[in-house]
Design a protein around this motif. Structure first.
Motif, PDB file in Angstrom:
ATOM      1  N   CYS A   1       3.108   8.148   5.865  1.00  0.00           N
ATOM      2  CA  CYS A   1       2.063   7.448   6.614  1.00  0.00           C
ATOM      3  C   CYS A   1       1.415   8.367   7.637  1.00  0.00           C
ATOM      4  O   CYS A   1       0.332   8.094   8.125  1.00  0.00           O
TER       5      CYS A   1
ATOM      6  N   ARG B   1       0.823  -1.193   0.000  1.00  0.00           N
ATOM      7  CA  ARG B   1       0.000   0.000   0.000  1.00  0.00           C
ATOM      8  C   ARG B   1       0.870   1.260   0.000  1.00  0.00           C
ATOM      9  O   ARG B   1       1.745   1.417   0.828  1.00  0.00           O
TER      10      ARG B   1
ATOM     11  N   LEU C   1       2.094   8.908  10.638  1.00  0.00           N
ATOM     12  CA  LEU C   1       2.073   8.420  12.006  1.00  0.00           C
ATOM     13  C   LEU C   1       2.730   9.431  12.942  1.00  0.00           C
ATOM     14  O   LEU C   1       2.252   9.700  14.041  1.00  0.00           O
TER      15      LEU C   1
ATOM     16  N   TYR D   1      -7.370   0.145   8.541  1.00  0.00           N
ATOM     17  CA  TYR D   1      -7.476   1.442   9.218  1.00  0.00           C
ATOM     18  C   TYR D   1      -6.400   2.344   8.607  1.00  0.00           C
ATOM     19  O   TYR D   1      -5.516   1.852   7.876  1.00  0.00           O
ATOM     20  N   ASP D   2      -6.428   3.629   8.901  1.00  0.00           N
ATOM     21  CA  ASP D   2      -5.445   4.551   8.331  1.00  0.00           C
ATOM     22  C   ASP D   2      -4.072   4.355   8.961  1.00  0.00           C
ATOM     23  O   ASP D   2      -3.969   4.235  10.177  1.00  0.00           O
ATOM     24  N   PRO D   3      -3.013   4.363   8.135  1.00  0.00           N
ATOM     25  CA  PRO D   3      -1.669   4.057   8.624  1.00  0.00           C
ATOM     26  C   PRO D   3      -1.211   4.922   9.801  1.00  0.00           C
ATOM     27  O   PRO D   3      -0.451   4.464  10.637  1.00  0.00           O
ATOM     28  N   GLU D   4      -1.720   6.161   9.888  1.00  0.00           N
ATOM     29  CA  GLU D   4      -1.257   7.024  10.979  1.00  0.00           C
ATOM     30  C   GLU D   4      -1.709   6.490  12.341  1.00  0.00           C
ATOM     31  O   GLU D   4      -1.222   6.925  13.376  1.00  0.00           O
ATOM     32  N   LEU D   5      -2.672   5.541  12.337  1.00  0.00           N
ATOM     33  CA  LEU D   5      -3.250   5.067  13.600  1.00  0.00           C
ATOM     34  C   LEU D   5      -2.556   3.835  14.166  1.00  0.00           C
ATOM     35  O   LEU D   5      -2.980   3.279  15.174  1.00  0.00           O
TER      36      LEU D   5
ATOM     37  N   PRO E   1      -2.102  -1.687   8.983  1.00  0.00           N
ATOM     38  CA  PRO E   1      -3.138  -0.864   8.368  1.00  0.00           C
ATOM     39  C   PRO E   1      -3.755  -1.522   7.139  1.00  0.00           C
ATOM     40  O   PRO E   1      -4.966  -1.430   6.921  1.00  0.00           O
ATOM     41  N   THR E   2      -2.948  -2.204   6.369  1.00  0.00           N
ATOM     42  CA  THR E   2      -3.428  -2.774   5.115  1.00  0.00           C
ATOM     43  C   THR E   2      -4.402  -3.928   5.354  1.00  0.00           C
ATOM     44  O   THR E   2      -5.420  -4.035   4.686  1.00  0.00           O
TER      45      THR E   2
END
Ligand SMILES: Cc1ncc(C[n+]2csc(CCOP(=O)(O)OP(=O)(O)O)c2C)c(N)n1
Ligand code: SF4
Ligand code: SF4
Ligand code: SF4
Ligand SMILES: [Mg+2]
Lengths: 410, 300, 321
Positions: free
Chosen positions: B281, B43, B283, C236-240, C231-232
């Motif tokens: 990302c 991704r 994060l 969910y969104d990668p930032e989480l 996340p994949t």
């Protein structure tokens, strides 16, 4: 100092590893290979050899450990048979892909189902496309000598591929014959320590091994390089065989011609049963039949030119396959037919299947093959694959079926 | 035959877009083929998907090397050396770019390209209708369907086929249908893509003989350890974290949490983002206790 | 094994004691926001450059994609089922080569298996059990993203009850998606009495670092299960990623613990656990538990499992609740 002694085929294989001064022996037991690893375990335990012996949890693990140790820079020996070879199958391709040398002895045993114990060659031949080199042996002496030569071949910079050395279960593995043990000093001159320049795992020289490859162009390159190295191995083998003969007095060619010079009728065989074929050739010669035998020895790389040269112009050739590819026939027959295809003087080929599951090939069966050869030479078609099977064997089989409660027609 | 190539980043829905187009053409009665390419990348990494449409059985496989229509999910991909969306394009090609910028601005980035270049801000349209970035696949799939001359009814039927397989809520599905109609209307102002006269599939390259190489070369081994930064995964990024130094307390949290090791600390222990590698990302943005990072849309 | 008196191996107390040097460089093909990579990066900081990562097929196989490798140390890709056997081969070979004077002792390396849960919990169980049983001096880093991630998120025996995967879809006959419970690998491994065994989370870097530092003083199998929010696959969104890693621990779903010679200690016991729902909600793989109708029974079952686990912990340790 050279020493002559009686050894089983298994012991000869173990002696090969011992004289090669291997560093590492990962193992997993399977009949009929067990004696090899038992001997090595004993020698490692009592300090006779410097190498480390470890019993793994499966052949898949055993072969992975073997390949990984070779990738680290160790000289590695291991051995298996039939189900074990298949259980570790994906690792064969993996090791060849890493381009690391090791010697794997396979003690041929027919494959389940039905599960059985005695030899045929479907196990070893299943590995023919793995990238491993493959050498098939006929005698206990040859087993020991071949293990030594196999290390030289595997570790040669022009080759750098693992080698499978094959011997037949029972007929060789458990059979004692006189074997000349070369002196350790002479062996270490012939086979100096392995020094990897391309594959190692150590703190001062980090590298990544077996990286994923994406894209067919990169994959094609690496896979084809295995083929090119195998092709090179033909000439390298001849060099090594000549040197071995000069040092130890025994010569082993890519193939072994037996009374082939003026032979009109030729048997093509491999491994231990080739001995029986040779006896028949002598028997026929005594009767005035110009017979001969070609024994397949180095099977990968496939010495197509040597085979074609040995067979071209004969009156008829019978390829006796101790294996069966259901739906196709004998495996070596296919390869030999292909080797002859572009020759002007193609002999008629008879495809014979004999000795599956260790079944004997009796004198009568050989005689029938000779008749078939003469028919083929006379222009008759002999349909193949033709399974050698005798009337008493069939009758006995019917009895067994009956005992098993099956409906056998009278 | 019409050959349509979609370029996006893993997760942007270009595989779905290629399938919406494929399904729409199939509904219209054409012979169709669609497929994504799977690379190592996950991704975020550039990817491509292909749709072929013809009246007769399609005798082609794999990647499309000479496209009639190229759909680019966002303009940062346009000059990306890994994505190369314009590869194989010529004067007869059409390239459709999802962008906030106009044709002239985009042309400056790709001066060598001589074909037709269309651009529109599909992200804005998609967000306005569905409030979900994922619907970009609907927008671009339907825009492509319109461009290759498929009817609105067939385009919607193709979209429905894809929507039935998704786990979307009913409301979201309806919103996607709305979006499809809006996009179709917009794309109708463009002249449709026409089939090429000449049917060459690709340029031919000379063949070579592969010869023996020594084992150091001939195996999939790597001696140049630690060379992965050469890949420059910064090109995966759609949004970039930007440090507002005055807010940073130098707590190290972002440095410790970045999965990529794309943040280092300078001599004063302020975080430094390696934009060549940062995958975006976000994060670090989410984790910073003082909200010292702002987020900027990537422009290249 | 390193000298346990060495000051470098003393437990750290704050973030700023984490090594600044990187041993896994950026530029990999791994998804942005990958929790498993976050954990591995921190582990590598303790392991240092003289390390070989022995890998089983999974997402992380793509770390070294020809011609690139992110590692400053070595890498060896094996198969899906036999990375631990590969570690055995490397460790044994180095021991022998050093003993025989073919490799200098200073050039020894730490041998570290890197494998996913699908490999570790399923196919590689035999190979790993064998290596632990043989007392192999090695490290095992299992990044647990609770699925076969590399093949697109199918169920593994580490997939928890209630998670939807591509092979445990939600339907008439399986309203929870995955109906099995997660295999308890920690206990399976603990039964082997390895020298060291721990769970780690990328969101608890001090705890993670100290566990690796502690293990570095020990000889024998040193085994780690890393919670690896994905996340994949988890949708969910990668930032989480760090949020979910934290919530897994704070809800008690993922227990931070270690076992030295089989004796278990929980290294972080939250005073009050947050409801599991806070962790589940928001992850696409659990969405069916909340939409279109709430699956009270399934959510309750997950909460109950967690409560039972911790009740047992408190009972056996006598710790206050
Ligand atoms: C023998 C074998 N069977 C199947 C596969 C296909 N395969 C590759 S990676 C993978 C998933 C591995 O899952 P896991 O260990 O959890 O690692 P992840 O992909 O989640 O990182 C599978 C099934 C394989 N490589 N080898
Ligand atoms: S997390 Fe925020 S405050 Fe802390 S170092 Fe990073 S940017 Fe600065
Ligand atoms: S967005 Fe932040 S956390 Fe993500 S890769 Fe970039 S620097 Fe690292
Ligand atoms: S699929 Fe999940 S575990 Fe695999 S690389 Fe991506 S985020 Fe990491
Ligand atoms: Mg997994």
């Amino acid at each position: 100092m050279t020493q002559r002694t009686l050894l089983t085929g298994n012991a000869a294989a173990a002696w090969g590893a011992r004289l090669a001064d291997v560093d590492y022996i990962p193992a997993f037991p399977i009949t009929p290979q067990t004696e090899i690893i038992e001997l090595l375990a004993q020698w490692a335990t009592d300090g006779t050899i410097a190498g480390r012996f470890v019993t793994m949890d499966s052949e898949h693990s055993m072969l992975t450990a073997a390949g990984a140790a070779a990738a680290t820079g160790a000289r590695v020996f291991t051995a298996t048979s039939s189900q074990g070879l298949l259980y570790g199958f994906e690792v064969l391709y993996t090791i060849a892909g890493w381009r690391v040398p090791l010697v794997l002895v396979n003690v041929s045993r027919a494959l389940a189902s039905p599960i059985t114990l005695e030899a045929d060659h479907n196990d070893i031949l299943s590995a023919r496309d793995s990238g491993f080199l493959q050498i098939h042996t006929e005698t206990c002496q040859e087993i020991l000598d071949t293990v030594l030569m196999a290390y030289r071949l595997a570790e040669d910079q022009r080759v750098m591929l693992p080698v499978l050395v094959n011997l037949d279960g029972f007929t060789l593995s458990f059979t004692r014959e006189p074997v000349e043990l070369p002196a350790a000093a002479a062996v270490s001159e012939f086979l100096p320590p392995y020094q990897p320049h391309h594959a190692f795992i150590r703190g001062d020289r980090p590298m990544a091994q077996g990286a994923a490859v994406l894209g067919g162009a990169a994959y094609s390159y690496f896979r084809y390089q295995q083929h090119l190295a195998q092709e090179k191995a033909l000439a390298v083998y001849e060099e090594i065989a000549a040197e071995f003969a000069a040092r130890f007095g025994r010569y082993y060619g890519l193939v072994e011609p037996f009374q082939l010079d003026d032979a009109e009728y030729v048997l093509v065989m491999s491994n231990a049963f080739a001995t029986k074929g040779k006896a028949m050739v002598q028997h026929w010669r005594a009767r005035g039949v110009k017979a001969g035998l070609l024994r397949l020895r180095v099977f990968r790389p496939f010495p197509a030119a040597a085979i074609a040269a040995a067979l071209a112009g004969r009156k008829a050739v019978a390829v006796i396959d101790q294996n069966l590819a259901p739906g196709l026939g004998g495996i070596t027959y296919q390869e030999i037919a292909a080797a002859l295809y572009d020759r002007q003087e193609r002999p008629p080929l008879v495809s014979v299947i004999g000795g599956l599951g260790g079944k004997d090939i009796s004198q009568g069966e050989f005689e029938a093959v000779l008749v078939a050869l003469q028919q083929a030479a006379a222009g008759e078609r002999v349909p193949g694959p033709w399974l050698l099977y005798t009337k008493p064997e069939q009758e006995r089989m019917r009895t067994l079926l009956q005992i098993a409660g099956k409906e056998v027609q009278a | 035959m019409l050959r349509i190539r979609f370029h996006g980043r893993g997760g942007q829905g270009m595989k779905t877009a290629s399938r919406i187009l494929g399904s729409a053409a199939f509904r219209a009665g054409f012979c169709v083929q669609d497929s994504p390419v799977y690379g190592a990348e996950r991704r975020g990494a550039p990817m491509a998907a292909f749709t072929r449409i013809d009246r007769v059985q399609i005798r082609e496989r794999g990647a499309i090397v000479r496209p009639d229509l190229v759909v680019v999910a966002d303009d940062t991909l346009l000059t990306d050396p890994a994505a190369q969306p314009l590869a194989g394009c010529d004067a007869e090609s059409t390239v459709l770019v999802n962008s906030t910028r106009d044709e002239a601005a985009l042309r400056q980035e790709v001066p060598a390209y001589t074909g037709r270049l269309l651009t529109a801000d599909f992200t804005a349209v998609a967000l306005a209708t569905t409030h979900a970035l994922a619907s970009l696949s609907t927008a671009l799939g339907v825009a492509a369907a319109c461009l290759v001359g498929l009817s609105l009814a067939d385009s919607l039927a193709g979209l429905d086929d894809e929507l039935t397989e998704s786990h979307m809520s009913m409301a979201q599905k309806e919103a996607n249908r709305q979006l499809a109609q809006t996009v179709y209307a917009q794309a109708s102002s463009w002249a449709p893509v026409r089939e090429r006269e000449d049917s060459r599939i690709a340029e031919t390259a000379p063949l070579v003989e592969v010869t023996f190489d020594p084992p150091r070369l001939a195996g999939p081994s790597i001696y140049a350890v630690g060379n992965s930064p050469q890949r420059r995964t910064g090109n995966w990024r759609q949004f970039r974290p930007v440090l507002q130094v005055e807010r940073c307390t130098r707590c190290w949290i972002c440095f410790v949490r970045c999965p990529e090791a794309a943040i280092s600390l300078d001599a004063q222990e302020y975080p430094v983002v390696d934009y060549d590698e940062c995958k975006g990302c976000l994060l670090c943005v989410h984790e910073c206790p003082t909200h010292a990072f702002t987020v900027e849309k990537e422009v290249r | 094994m390193s000298d346990p008196t060495s000051p470098e191996l003393r437990a750290i107390k704050n973030l700023k004691q984490i090594a600044r040097e990187e041993f896994i460089l950026p530029g990999t093909a791994i998804c942005g926001g990958c929790g498993g990579l976050a954990a591995l990066r921190l582990a590598a900081k303790v392991l240092g450059p003289k390390t070989v990562f022995v890998n089983a097929a999974g997402c992380f196989t793509l770390l070294a994609t020809f011609p690139y490798t992110p590692f400053k140390g070595s890498w060896l890709y094996t198969t899906m089922a036999s990375a631990a056997a590969g570690a055995q081969g490397v460790r044994d070979a180095l021991d022998v080569l050093i003993a025989r004077g073919k490799v200098a002792a200073a050039d020894d390396v730490e041998v570290v298996v890197v494998a996913g849960d699908g490999s570790t919990y399923d196919m590689a169980l035999s190979a790993t059990s064998g290596a632990i049983f043989r007392g192999l001096d090695f490290w095992y880093f299992c990044y647990d993203n609770e699925s076969y991630g590399n093949t697109g998120m199918q169920m593994s025996s580490a997939t928890p009850y209630g998670a939807r995967t591509l092979t445990t879809p939600v339907g008439e006959h399986a309203r929870a998606g995955t109906e099995h419970g997660k295999k308890d690998l920690f206990e399976i491994w603990r039964a082997h009495r390895p020298a060291y065994l721990a769970t780690v989370s990328p969101r608890f870097p001090i705890d993670l670092t100290n566990k690796f530092l502690k293990a570095k003083q020990l000889r024998g199998p040193k085994l780690f299960i890393a919670h690896a929010p994905c996340p994949t696959g988890w949708l969910y969104d990668p930032e989480l990623t760090a949020d979910y890693a934290r919530l897994a621990v704070e809800t008690g779903i993922f227990a931070l613990k270690e076992a030295v010679d089989g004796v278990v200690t929980h290294t972080y016991v939250p005073r009050r656990h947050r409801p599991v729902e806070e962790y589940l909600r928001g992850q696409g793989r659990y969405r069916h538990l909340f939409e279109p109708v709430r699956n009270e029974e399934a959510i309750h079952k997950i909460q109950e499992q967690v409560d039972r686990y911790w009740a047992n912990v408190h009972e056996t340790t006598g710790a206050a609740r």
